[in-house]
Design an enzyme around this catalytic site. Structure first.
Site, PDB file in Angstrom:
ATOM      1  N   LYS A   1       0.848  -1.200   0.000  1.00 13.50           N
ATOM      2  CA  LYS A   1       0.000   0.000   0.000  1.00 13.50           C
ATOM      3  C   LYS A   1       0.877   1.241   0.000  1.00 13.50           C
ATOM      4  O   LYS A   1       0.630   2.203  -0.728  1.00 13.50           O
ATOM      5  CB  LYS A   1      -0.909   0.005   1.231  1.00 13.50           C
ATOM      6  CG  LYS A   1      -2.074  -0.952   1.111  1.00 13.50           C
ATOM      7  CD  LYS A   1      -2.796  -1.162   2.429  1.00 13.50           C
ATOM      8  CE  LYS A   1      -3.849  -2.264   2.253  1.00 13.50           C
ATOM      9  NZ  LYS A   1      -4.404  -2.735   3.511  1.00 13.50           N
TER      10      LYS A   1
ATOM     11  N   GLN B   1      -5.087  -1.368   9.659  1.00 13.06           N
ATOM     12  CA  GLN B   1      -4.848  -2.699   9.088  1.00 13.06           C
ATOM     13  C   GLN B   1      -5.452  -3.771  10.002  1.00 13.06           C
ATOM     14  O   GLN B   1      -5.105  -3.857  11.179  1.00 13.06           O
ATOM     15  CB  GLN B   1      -3.332  -2.909   8.913  1.00 13.06           C
ATOM     16  CG  GLN B   1      -2.958  -4.188   8.222  1.00 13.06           C
ATOM     17  CD  GLN B   1      -3.422  -4.247   6.759  1.00 13.06           C
ATOM     18  OE1 GLN B   1      -3.303  -3.275   6.020  1.00 13.06           O
ATOM     19  NE2 GLN B   1      -3.972  -5.370   6.364  1.00 13.06           N
TER      20      GLN B   1
ATOM     21  N   ASP C   1     -11.487   2.732   3.853  1.00 19.74           N
ATOM     22  CA  ASP C   1     -11.798   1.312   3.707  1.00 19.74           C
ATOM     23  C   ASP C   1     -13.313   1.077   3.686  1.00 19.74           C
ATOM     24  O   ASP C   1     -13.760  -0.037   3.432  1.00 19.74           O
ATOM     25  CB  ASP C   1     -11.213   0.543   4.905  1.00 19.74           C
ATOM     26  CG  ASP C   1     -10.093  -0.391   4.490  1.00 19.74           C
ATOM     27  OD1 ASP C   1      -9.912  -0.592   3.281  1.00 19.74           O
ATOM     28  OD2 ASP C   1      -9.418  -0.924   5.389  1.00 19.74           O
TER      29      ASP C   1
END
Ligand code: NAD
Length: 289
Positions: A58, A102, A125
C-alpha cells in the site's frame, strides 16, 4: 469468449495500473490547483507478517501515485485506549485524508470500537457504520475497496450489470455484502450464497456474473459455471504447492466462462488501486473540489 473457446482473461494487474494512473493524474491536478497531496496514514498494530506485506504494498503504490504516506506502527501490547487516542489525533490532522487501520488487530483489541472512533470522511476502507449506511441507502460515502474493485474491473471491460443475474458466494462485511449492494445499485438481480446455501452448484449455474469470495481453494468447479458467464475470483488461498490459488478451479473454469479473473493478478491488485481512489476523493472533498 475468444476463438479457441477459452475465456477472456480479465487482467487485474493492468486494470489496476490504469486506475492508479488516473489517480496519479488526479493528484497532479489537485496539486496544480494549490491543494496538498492526498495524505494516507496506515495504522499497523503488531507485527503480523501478512499485514506487514500488505502495508508495504500500500505504501509503495500510494507513494508512486504522489500521495504523502505515513505508517503508524504500534506494538502488539498497545492498549485499546491508546490506539483510540491515536485515531482521534489522526482524525484531527488536516494533512491526513485517509486512515486505514490494518485488520486483523492483535488479540485483545476491539476493532469495532476502533472503527466507531474513526472519522467516516477519512474511513477510506468504507468500514464505519456511517459508510455502510451510505452504501445501503445509496448516498455518498467510501465503498470498501475489494468490492469496489470488482465493479471497476467489470466497468473497465465493458461488462454491464444491469438486468444480469449476479451470484455472490460469501456474505462477509468486507466483500460479499457490500458487493451485493453495489450490484443492486447497478440494477442487477442479486443472489448471495453462503456456507448454509442448499444447492450451491445450482445457484452458481444461474449466474451471468459469478463472484467467489469464500476462502476455500478451488471450491467452484467448471460445471458450476454457465457457459459464457463472467467469473470474478476474490479468493486468496494457499494451494498444496504453496502457490496462491483462488476460490474457482481456474483450469476447469477457463474453458467454460466467457471472462474470468485469474489468481493472482485479478481482483487482488484492484483493492489497493481502489484504496488510492477513495483517498484521492477524500482529499478532494477536504480541498472543496
Ligand atoms: P470471510 O471468511 O469473512 O467470509 C467467507 C464467506 O464465505 C462467509 O460468508 C461464508 O458463509 C462463506 N462460505 C464459507 N465456506 C463456504 C462454503 N463451503 N460454501 C459457500 N460459502 C461458504 O472471508 P472474506 O473476508 O470475505 O474473504 C473471502 C476470500 O477473499 C478469502 O480468500 C480472502 O483471502 C479473499 N479476499 C481477497 C481480497 C482481495 O484483495 N482480493 C480482499 C479480501 C478478501
Amino acid at each position: 469468449m475468444n476463438d479457441v473457446g477459452m475465456a477472456n482473461i480479465l487482467d487485474g494487474k493492468a486494470t489496476a495500473a490504469a486506475v492508479r494512473e488516473d489517480v496519479a493524474a488526479g493528484v497532479a491536478t489537485l496539486r496544480a490547483a494549490g491543494h496538498p497531496a492526498p495524505g494516507l496514514c496506515v495504522v499497523l498494530v503488531g507485527g503480523d507478517p501478512a499485514s506487514q506485506v500488505y502495508v508495504r504494498n500500500k505504501d509503495r503504490a500510494a507513494t508512486q501515485a504522489g500521495f504523502e504516506v505515513s505508517t503508524l506502527r504500534l506494538d502488539a501490547e498497545t492498549s485499546q485506549a491508546d490506539l483510540e487516542a491515536e485515531i482521534k489525533r489522526l482524525n484531527l490532522d488536516s494533512s491526513v485524508h485517509g486512515i486505514l487501520v490494518q485488520l486483523p488487530l492483535p488479540k485483545g483489541l476491539d476493532a469495532d470500537s476502533v472503527l466507531r472512533g474513526l472519522d467516516p470522511a477519512k474511513d477510506v476502507d468504507g468500514l464505519t457504520a456511517t459508510n455502510v449506511a451510505a452504501l445501503v441507502t445509496g448516498s455518498l460515502g467510501h465503498v470498501p475497496c475489494t468490492p469496489a474493485g470488482c465493479i471497476e474491473i467489470l466497468d473497465r471491460h465493458g461488462i454491464a450489470l444491469e438486468g444480469k443475474r449476479v451470484t455472490i458466494v460469501g456474505r462477509s462485511m468486507l466483500v460479499g455484502k457490500p458487493l451485493a449492494q453495489l450490484a443492486l445499485a447497478r440494477n442487477a438481480t442479486v443472489t448471495v450464497c453462503h456456507s448454509r446455501t442448499a444447492d450451491l452448484a445450482a445457484e452458481c449455474r444461474r449466474a451471468d456474473i459469478l463472484v467467489a469470495a469464500v476462502g476455500v481453494a478451488r471450491l467452484i468447479k467448471g460445471d458450476w459455471i454457465q457457459p459464457g458467464a463472467t467469473v470474478l475470483d476474490v479468493g486468496i488461498n494457499r494451494g498444496e504447492d504453496g502457490k496462491l490459488v483462488g476460490d474457482v478451479d481456474f483450469a476447469e473454469a477457463v474453458s467454460v466462462a466467457g471472462a474470468i479473473t485469474p489468481v493472482p493478478g485479478g481482483v487482488g491488485p484492484m483493492t489497493i488501486a481502489m484504496l488510492l481512489k477513495n483517498t484521492l476523493s477524500a482529499a478532494r472533498v477536504a480541498a472543496g473540489v
